[in-house]
Design a protein around this motif. Structure first.
Motif, PDB file in Angstrom:
ATOM      1  N   UNK A 191     -61.537  90.137  66.597  1.00 34.45           N
ATOM      2  CA  UNK A 191     -62.517  91.079  67.108  1.00 34.45           C
ATOM      3  C   UNK A 191     -63.706  91.195  66.148  1.00 34.45           C
ATOM      4  N   UNK A 192     -63.453  91.343  64.851  1.00 36.94           N
ATOM      5  CA  UNK A 192     -64.538  91.425  63.870  1.00 36.94           C
ATOM      6  C   UNK A 192     -64.898  90.000  63.443  1.00 36.94           C
ATOM      7  N   UNK A 193     -65.927  89.489  64.058  1.00 32.72           N
ATOM      8  CA  UNK A 193     -66.307  88.080  63.957  1.00 32.72           C
ATOM      9  C   UNK A 193     -66.938  87.720  62.616  1.00 32.72           C
ATOM     10  N   UNK A 194     -67.122  86.427  62.422  1.00 38.66           N
ATOM     11  CA  UNK A 194     -67.831  85.933  61.240  1.00 38.66           C
ATOM     12  C   UNK A 194     -69.240  86.518  61.194  1.00 38.66           C
ATOM     13  N   UNK A 195     -69.870  86.639  62.347  1.00 36.73           N
ATOM     14  CA  UNK A 195     -71.219  87.211  62.401  1.00 36.73           C
ATOM     15  C   UNK A 195     -71.218  88.654  61.889  1.00 36.73           C
ATOM     16  N   UNK A 196     -70.205  89.432  62.262  1.00 42.16           N
ATOM     17  CA  UNK A 196     -70.066  90.794  61.741  1.00 42.16           C
ATOM     18  C   UNK A 196     -69.916  90.760  60.221  1.00 42.16           C
ATOM     19  N   UNK A 197     -69.055  89.891  59.721  1.00 41.86           N
ATOM     20  CA  UNK A 197     -68.851  89.766  58.274  1.00 41.86           C
ATOM     21  C   UNK A 197     -70.135  89.354  57.562  1.00 41.86           C
ATOM     22  N   UNK A 198     -70.927  88.491  58.188  1.00 36.53           N
ATOM     23  CA  UNK A 198     -72.214  88.091  57.619  1.00 36.53           C
ATOM     24  C   UNK A 198     -73.139  89.300  57.477  1.00 36.53           C
ATOM     25  N   UNK A 199     -73.140  90.158  58.479  1.00 36.46           N
ATOM     26  CA  UNK A 199     -74.000  91.345  58.455  1.00 36.46           C
ATOM     27  C   UNK A 199     -73.583  92.286  57.333  1.00 36.46           C
ATOM     28  N   UNK A 200     -72.290  92.563  57.213  1.00 36.43           N
ATOM     29  CA  UNK A 200     -71.878  93.530  56.182  1.00 36.43           C
ATOM     30  C   UNK A 200     -71.869  92.931  54.781  1.00 36.43           C
ATOM     31  N   UNK A 201     -72.054  91.622  54.677  1.00 34.12           N
ATOM     32  CA  UNK A 201     -72.176  91.027  53.341  1.00 34.12           C
ATOM     33  C   UNK A 201     -73.547  91.306  52.741  1.00 34.12           C
ATOM     34  N   UNK A 202     -74.498  91.697  53.575  1.00 30.60           N
ATOM     35  CA  UNK A 202     -75.822  92.136  53.122  1.00 30.60           C
ATOM     36  C   UNK A 202     -75.832  93.657  53.088  1.00 30.60           C
ATOM     37  N   UNK A 203     -76.611  94.245  52.187  1.00 26.42           N
ATOM     38  CA  UNK A 203     -76.642  95.704  52.123  1.00 26.42           C
ATOM     39  C   UNK A 203     -77.350  96.267  53.341  1.00 26.42           C
ATOM     40  N   UNK A 204     -76.826  97.341  53.841  1.00 22.82           N
ATOM     41  CA  UNK A 204     -77.399  98.056  54.971  1.00 22.82           C
ATOM     42  C   UNK A 204     -76.653  99.367  55.116  1.00 22.82           C
ATOM     43  N   UNK A 205     -77.102 100.156  56.045  1.00 25.73           N
ATOM     44  CA  UNK A 205     -76.506 101.474  56.229  1.00 25.73           C
ATOM     45  C   UNK A 205     -75.499 101.440  57.375  1.00 25.73           C
ATOM     46  N   UNK A 206     -74.468 102.250  57.231  1.00 23.24           N
ATOM     47  CA  UNK A 206     -73.449 102.434  58.254  1.00 23.24           C
ATOM     48  C   UNK A 206     -73.543 103.880  58.724  1.00 23.24           C
ATOM     49  N   UNK A 207     -73.683 104.086  60.018  1.00 21.63           N
ATOM     50  CA  UNK A 207     -73.663 105.439  60.586  1.00 21.63           C
ATOM     51  C   UNK A 207     -72.321 105.633  61.278  1.00 21.63           C
ATOM     52  N   UNK A 208     -71.701 106.780  61.010  1.00 19.75           N
ATOM     53  CA  UNK A 208     -70.396 107.116  61.583  1.00 19.75           C
ATOM     54  C   UNK A 208     -70.579 108.367  62.422  1.00 19.75           C
ATOM     55  N   UNK A 209     -70.272 108.264  63.710  1.00 22.13           N
ATOM     56  CA  UNK A 209     -70.429 109.388  64.638  1.00 22.13           C
ATOM     57  C   UNK A 209     -69.051 109.865  65.067  1.00 22.13           C
ATOM     58  N   UNK A 210     -68.824 111.165  64.919  1.00 18.05           N
ATOM     59  CA  UNK A 210     -67.580 111.793  65.374  1.00 18.05           C
ATOM     60  C   UNK A 210     -67.945 113.023  66.182  1.00 18.05           C
ATOM     61  N   UNK A 211     -67.022 113.471  66.992  1.00 18.16           N
ATOM     62  CA  UNK A 211     -67.256 114.689  67.771  1.00 18.16           C
ATOM     63  C   UNK A 211     -65.905 115.323  68.060  1.00 18.16           C
ATOM     64  N   UNK A 212     -65.859 116.610  67.825  1.00 20.46           N
ATOM     65  CA  UNK A 212     -64.642 117.368  68.109  1.00 20.46           C
ATOM     66  C   UNK A 212     -64.881 118.183  69.358  1.00 20.46           C
ATOM     67  N   UNK A 213     -65.005 119.499  69.186  1.00 20.69           N
ATOM     68  CA  UNK A 213     -65.303 120.374  70.319  1.00 20.69           C
ATOM     69  C   UNK A 213     -66.775 120.743  70.366  1.00 20.69           C
ATOM     70  N   UNK A 214     -67.513 120.405  69.308  1.00 21.53           N
ATOM     71  CA  UNK A 214     -68.938 120.710  69.233  1.00 21.53           C
ATOM     72  C   UNK A 214     -69.761 119.458  69.497  1.00 21.53           C
ATOM     73  N   UNK A 215     -71.006 119.534  69.102  1.00 21.76           N
ATOM     74  CA  UNK A 215     -71.898 118.396  69.269  1.00 21.76           C
ATOM     75  C   UNK A 215     -71.518 117.262  68.312  1.00 21.76           C
ATOM     76  N   UNK A 216     -72.002 116.060  68.574  1.00 21.92           N
ATOM     77  CA  UNK A 216     -71.701 114.933  67.690  1.00 21.92           C
ATOM     78  C   UNK A 216     -72.187 115.192  66.261  1.00 21.92           C
ATOM     79  N   UNK A 217     -71.462 114.618  65.316  1.00 27.85           N
ATOM     80  CA  UNK A 217     -71.775 114.736  63.893  1.00 27.85           C
ATOM     81  C   UNK A 217     -71.930 113.321  63.334  1.00 27.85           C
TER      82      UNK A 217
END
Length: 122
Positions: free
Chosen positions: A1-27
């Protein structure tokens, strides 16, 4: 599922955004590509020093969305990026935690994301 292309992307510096949501708005919280550990083709380990709201949300709803990307990764004209969906849990012990603590000594927990889908966005 996590392809070589994905690994190529994360081998370079960049930002990761993580979105979660419980009972309120997304965080949303962020981390860096270089902090990620990919132990297999469906798991992403992310260091957590803060992320208290993210953890509280995942205790109510364990679904998360992540975006990862890098302008430096060769792709079209603007780098490459992905939207990842999955389930999340936080661990404070075990081999995944030990592996993350060795890489990122500041971590107090490890966010384990089990990938359910991945889509190229850039």
């Amino acid at each position: 599922m996590l392809s070589k292309e994905f690994h190529d992307v994360i081998s370079e510096e960049g930002i990761v955004a993580i979105v979660s949501w419980g009972t309120d708005e997304p965080h949303v919280v962020n981390t860096w590509n270089s902090y990620l550990i990919i132990p297999d083709d469906k798991t992403i380990l992310i260091p957590a020093a803060g992320m208290r709201k993210t953890q509280a949300n995942t205790e109510v709803n364990n679904k998360v969305k992540l975006t990862v990307g890098s302008r430096e990764a060769h792709g079209k004209k603007m780098g490459r990026g992905f939207l990842i969906e999955g389930t999340a849990e936080f661990l404070q012990s075990g081999s995944a935690y030990d592996q993350m603590k060795a890489k990122c000594p500041f971590t107090s927990r490890v966010l384990v994301v089990t990938v359910t889908s991945i889509k190229k966005t850039l």
